[in-house]
Design a protein around this motif. Structure first.
Motif, PDB file in Angstrom:
ATOM      1  N   LEU A 186       0.860  -1.192   0.000  1.00  0.00           N
ATOM      2  CA  LEU A 186       0.000   0.000   0.000  1.00  0.00           C
ATOM      3  C   LEU A 186       0.894   1.238   0.000  1.00  0.00           C
ATOM      4  CD1 LEU A 186      -3.024   0.655  -0.087  1.00  0.00           C
ATOM      5  CD2 LEU A 186      -2.985   0.810   2.407  1.00  0.00           C
ATOM      6  N   ASP A 187       0.908   1.898  -1.170  1.00  0.00           N
ATOM      7  CA  ASP A 187       1.805   3.030  -1.434  1.00  0.00           C
ATOM      8  C   ASP A 187       1.272   4.312  -0.805  1.00  0.00           C
ATOM      9  OD1 ASP A 187       3.913   4.406  -2.587  1.00  0.00           O
ATOM     10  OD2 ASP A 187       3.246   4.104  -4.662  1.00  0.00           O
ATOM     11  N   ASP A 188       2.157   5.247  -0.554  1.00  0.00           N
ATOM     12  CA  ASP A 188       1.788   6.584  -0.057  1.00  0.00           C
ATOM     13  C   ASP A 188       0.930   6.479   1.196  1.00  0.00           C
ATOM     14  OD1 ASP A 188       3.030   7.331  -2.384  1.00  0.00           O
ATOM     15  OD2 ASP A 188       1.197   7.827  -3.459  1.00  0.00           O
ATOM     16  N   PHE A 189       1.229   5.480   2.005  1.00  0.00           N
ATOM     17  CA  PHE A 189       0.365   5.218   3.146  1.00  0.00           C
ATOM     18  C   PHE A 189       0.295   6.428   4.083  1.00  0.00           C
ATOM     19  CE2 PHE A 189      -0.633   3.744   7.427  1.00  0.00           C
ATOM     20  CZ  PHE A 189      -1.912   3.282   7.162  1.00  0.00           C
ATOM     21  N   ALA A 243      10.068   2.630   3.967  1.00  0.00           N
ATOM     22  CA  ALA A 243       9.985   4.092   3.931  1.00  0.00           C
ATOM     23  C   ALA A 243      10.467   4.569   2.574  1.00  0.00           C
ATOM     24  CB  ALA A 243      10.840   4.687   5.038  1.00  0.00           C
ATOM     25  N   GLU A 244       9.725   5.482   1.969  1.00  0.00           N
ATOM     26  CA  GLU A 244      10.165   6.046   0.690  1.00  0.00           C
ATOM     27  C   GLU A 244      10.639   7.475   0.903  1.00  0.00           C
ATOM     28  OE1 GLU A 244       6.934   6.081  -2.209  1.00  0.00           O
ATOM     29  OE2 GLU A 244       5.927   7.708  -1.181  1.00  0.00           O
ATOM     30  N   GLY A 245      11.462   7.953  -0.007  1.00  0.00           N
ATOM     31  CA  GLY A 245      11.939   9.337   0.079  1.00  0.00           C
ATOM     32  C   GLY A 245      13.022   9.549   1.122  1.00  0.00           C
TER      33      GLY A 245
HETATM   34 MG    MG Z   1       4.829   6.370  -2.933  1.00  0.00          MG
END
Ligand code: MG
Ligand code: C2E
Ligand code: MG
Ligand code: MG
Length: 286
Positions: A186-189, A243-245
């Motif tokens: 689940l992206d951009d959670f 964790a992204e970014g």
């Molecule tokens: Mg994302």
């Protein structure tokens, strides 16, 4: 505003008042031109997948996220943040989505031919519009068979926007995808509006913490609390969490200290064309 001309729309009933805004008209024309160009881009092979590395807490590569790039002969590189929303307003997103799925599965098949890259996961982004297609599960299944990939290396990144009204239907479709053997993330959670009661029903493998929370995690106590809470919740639900970014060593250290197990961001590598991605892979501990 002087440049807004108001007029009574001729054929749309007595009480309908329309606003004609030249700027809005301009925006619509730009959008139409972009859509036409994008259609051509797809036909002429101007779309490419770039690969951004994902690593574990030991710095070992887990795999990559495939991110689409449009290399336009005149415009140069067009960001997906610009063209994906345009594509999403037409059926183009379905054609692009099908191309991404096919291209990613082909790449995954190539990785699985080589001992050194056999274990890598490849994540692709699936738009809500694409997910909602009645034949989406069949399309994934067909791509898997066509490229003969080890299916548990393929990960689909969905966003909370897949949930529009019927949660039961969405969850059922997720189960059908899980039955194929693919992984779901689940992206951009945390940026959407889905409630936690939806979350507990979903057969997810992974939560992906949105980069907007990671950005100030070291300096903003509220973001720190949010990120810690998401990690704890994911760990308790037995979802893995990425964790992204992640851009700085301090962000990385904070996340690691708080039991985040996987990381993606410029600190480890930008999205790269496949040849450069391979060079990056070769430089990392196996
Ligand atoms: Mg994302
Ligand atoms: P996303 O799936 O959340 O992808 C993460 C975005 O963050 C990517 O932007 C990535 O390049 C960027 N990013 C990664 N690490 C860092 C970092 O350390 N700092 C910063 N500032 N940014 C970082 P990108 O490639 O521009 O993609 C934007 C969005 O476009 C994606 O967000 C996704 O929603 C969409 N997208 C990209 N490729 C596809 C695709 O193949 N299909 C669909 N449907 N959507 C796509
Ligand atoms: Mg993504
Ligand atoms: Mg995002």
């Amino acid at each position: 505003r002087a440049d807004i001309a108001m007029y009574q729309a001729k054929n749309s009933g007595r009480n309908t008042v329309r606003f004609y805004d030249p700027e809005m008209q301009q925006a619509l024309e730009t959008r139409a031109a972009l859509e036409a160009d994008l259609r051509q881009a797809l036909a002429e092979g101007q779309l490419h997948l770039y690969y951004q590395i994902q690593i574990d807490s030991n710095g070992k590569p887990l795999g990559a996220e495939a991110l689409i790039r449009w290399l336009h002969p005149q415009r140069g590189m067009v960001s997906p943040a610009q063209f994906i929303p345009v594509a999403e307003e037409s059926s183009l997103i379905l054609e692009i989505g099908a191309w991404v799925l096919d291209t990613a599965c082909r790449q995954l098949a190539a990785w699985q031919q080589q001992e050194a890259t056999r274990g890598l996961l490849l994540a692709i982004n699936v738009s809500a519009h694409q997910f909602r297609q009645p034949d989406f599960v069949d399309a994934v299944s067909t791509a898997i068979s066509a490229h003969n990939i080890n299916v548990d290396r393929l990960k689909l990144e969905l966003t909370e926007s897949v949930i529009v009204d019927d949660v039961g239907e969405v969850v059922a479709k997720m189960h059908r995808l899980k039955a194929l053997g693919v992984r779901l993330s689940l992206d951009d959670f945390g940026t959407g509006y889905s409630s936690l009661s939806y979350l507990k029903q979903m057969p997810l493998d992974q939560l992906k913490i949105d980069q907007s929370f990671v950005r100030d995690v070291v300096s903003d106590p509220n973001d720190a609390v949010l990120v810690k809470t998401i990690i704890d919740m994911a760990n308790n639900f037995r979802f893995n969490v990425i964790a992204e970014g992640v851009e700085t060593a301090a962000q990385h250290a904070f996340l690691k200290d708080n039991r985040c197990a996987a990381f993606q961001g410029y600190l480890f590598g930008k999205p790269l064309p496949i040849a450069e991605f391979k060079i990056l892979l070769d430089s990392l501990p196996a």
